[in-house]
Design a protein around this motif. Structure first.
Motif, short mmCIF file in Angstrom:
data_model
loop_
_atom_site.label_atom_id
_atom_site.label_comp_id
_atom_site.label_asym_id
_atom_site.label_seq_id
_atom_site.Cartn_x
_atom_site.Cartn_y
_atom_site.Cartn_z
N UNK A 118 0.83 -1.20 0.00
CA UNK A 118 0.00 0.00 0.00
C UNK A 118 0.87 1.26 0.00
N UNK A 119 0.75 2.06 -1.05
CA UNK A 119 1.52 3.30 -1.15
C UNK A 119 2.92 3.14 -1.69
N UNK A 120 3.25 1.97 -2.25
CA UNK A 120 4.63 1.73 -2.67
C UNK A 120 5.01 2.56 -3.90
N UNK A 121 4.05 2.87 -4.77
CA UNK A 121 4.38 3.53 -6.03
C UNK A 121 4.92 4.95 -5.80
N UNK A 122 4.16 5.73 -5.06
CA UNK A 122 4.63 7.08 -4.76
C UNK A 122 5.86 7.08 -3.89
N UNK A 123 5.98 6.08 -3.00
CA UNK A 123 7.13 6.03 -2.11
C UNK A 123 8.41 5.67 -2.85
N UNK A 124 8.30 4.92 -3.96
CA UNK A 124 9.49 4.64 -4.76
C UNK A 124 10.07 5.92 -5.34
N UNK A 125 9.17 6.78 -5.82
CA UNK A 125 9.63 8.08 -6.34
C UNK A 125 10.21 8.92 -5.20
N UNK A 126 9.49 8.95 -4.07
CA UNK A 126 9.97 9.73 -2.93
C UNK A 126 11.30 9.23 -2.40
N UNK A 127 11.45 7.90 -2.30
CA UNK A 127 12.70 7.35 -1.78
C UNK A 127 13.85 7.57 -2.74
N UNK A 128 13.55 7.54 -4.04
CA UNK A 128 14.59 7.83 -5.03
C UNK A 128 15.13 9.24 -4.84
N UNK A 169 12.82 16.08 2.94
CA UNK A 169 12.10 15.22 2.02
C UNK A 169 11.53 14.01 2.73
N UNK A 170 12.28 13.49 3.69
CA UNK A 170 11.83 12.32 4.43
C UNK A 170 10.52 12.60 5.17
N UNK A 171 10.41 13.79 5.74
CA UNK A 171 9.26 14.11 6.60
C UNK A 171 7.91 13.94 5.89
N UNK A 172 7.66 14.62 4.76
CA UNK A 172 6.36 14.42 4.10
C UNK A 172 6.20 13.04 3.48
N UNK A 173 7.28 12.50 2.94
CA UNK A 173 7.19 11.18 2.28
C UNK A 173 6.82 10.09 3.28
N UNK A 174 7.45 10.11 4.44
CA UNK A 174 7.16 9.08 5.43
C UNK A 174 5.77 9.25 6.04
N UNK A 175 5.30 10.46 6.14
CA UNK A 175 3.95 10.65 6.67
C UNK A 175 2.92 10.02 5.75
N UNK A 176 3.07 10.23 4.45
CA UNK A 176 2.16 9.62 3.49
C UNK A 176 2.31 8.10 3.51
#
Length: 262
Positions: A118-128, A169-176
């Motif tokens: 769940x949520x992996x698609x956007x998180x891949x972009x965010x983690x990149x 960047x980590x802060x908003x990405x991890x919250x989502x």
């Protein structure tokens, strides 16, 4: 459905990878132009040595940025099911705590395979983007101090700088990510819907900066330990482990130890 799921994963990875390449090439072009402009300026305050140091820092940072972004996206996809299990176990409301096997059964029964991603698609972009910023800023900070060998203090300063910059960047990405992972009722159908609901409740400032102070406190020692341990392990074991195995084992060891303060 499973085929479409993994097809979407590959599409998202390709898009994120191409986006990171575009960012890196743009950054490289701009900084190379600025470096060439510095060479053409005849000023007693700017030497060719300082200009070559800047060019080397830019070149090495570009490589680290590109490699870090690709590794971040791939690594997140590989570890995402375990991270989802951790979040679901921490937010489980079934009364008694369940072990990892029990949580796997619950997720498979209630959500199916998609529950682990769940949520992996956007998180891949965010983690990149996060890893690109972290690796690029660490390498840039090292080379801007002095290319070549570095002292422990220089390693710590560069790694801490990378942790600080990546935190925003980590802060908003991890919250989502956490909201998507903990959502077992279908409240969020996509990462974008999750973001819009956060913005409607907390505003854009809340999405970007709510909890950022705690994130900075966590990320700085985490990245400091990671990069310093990785650098020391590579220097001490890189020759006899080999260029193929050393980054894998040293990165794994540094990754485990970097979680101690976190």
């Amino acid at each position: 459905e499973t085929v479409n799921f993994f097809r979407r994963v590959l599409q998202m990875f390709f898009v994120s990878f191409c986006w990171c390449i575009f960012i890196c090439l743009t950054y490289s072009s701009v900084t190379s132009f600025r470096a060439n402009r510095l060479v053409s300026i005849h000023s007693p305050y700017i030497s060719r040595k300082s200009t070559s140091t800047l060019a080397l820092a830019v070149e090495n940072s570009l490589v680290s940025t590109l490699a870090g972004s690709a590794a971040g996206a791939v690594g997140l996809f590989a570890a995402y099911p375990f991270d989802s299990l951790k979040t679901k176990a921490q937010t489980f409301k079934g009364g008694n705590s369940v072990g990892i096997l029990g949580m796997i059964k619950i997720v498979m029964k209630e959500e199916g395979l998609r529950g682990f991603y769940s949520g992996v698609f956007g998180m891949m972009v965010g983690q990149a983007l996060i890893k690109a910023v972290a690796f690029g800023s660490n390498n840039w900070a090292l080379n801007i101090q002095s290319p070549g060998q570095h002292s422990i203090i220089q390693l710590v300063l560069a790694a801490s700088f990378s942790g600080f910059t990546a935190s925003f960047l980590v802060n908003p990405v991890e919250r989502v990510k956490i909201l998507m992972q903990a959502d077992n009722t279908g409240q969020y159908t996509s990462e974008w819907e999750c973001i819009t609901k956060i913005v409607s409740q907390d505003g854009l400032f809340g999405l970007l900066f709510r909890g950022v102070d705690a994130t900075i406190v966590r990320e700085i020692p985490g990245y400091a330990l990671y990069f310093v341990i990785y650098h020391l392990l590579i220097e001490s074991t890189g020759q006899w482990l080999g260029s193929g195995v050393a980054p894998l084992l040293c990165g794994a060891a540094a990754g485990c130890l970097s979680w101690l303060p976190v």
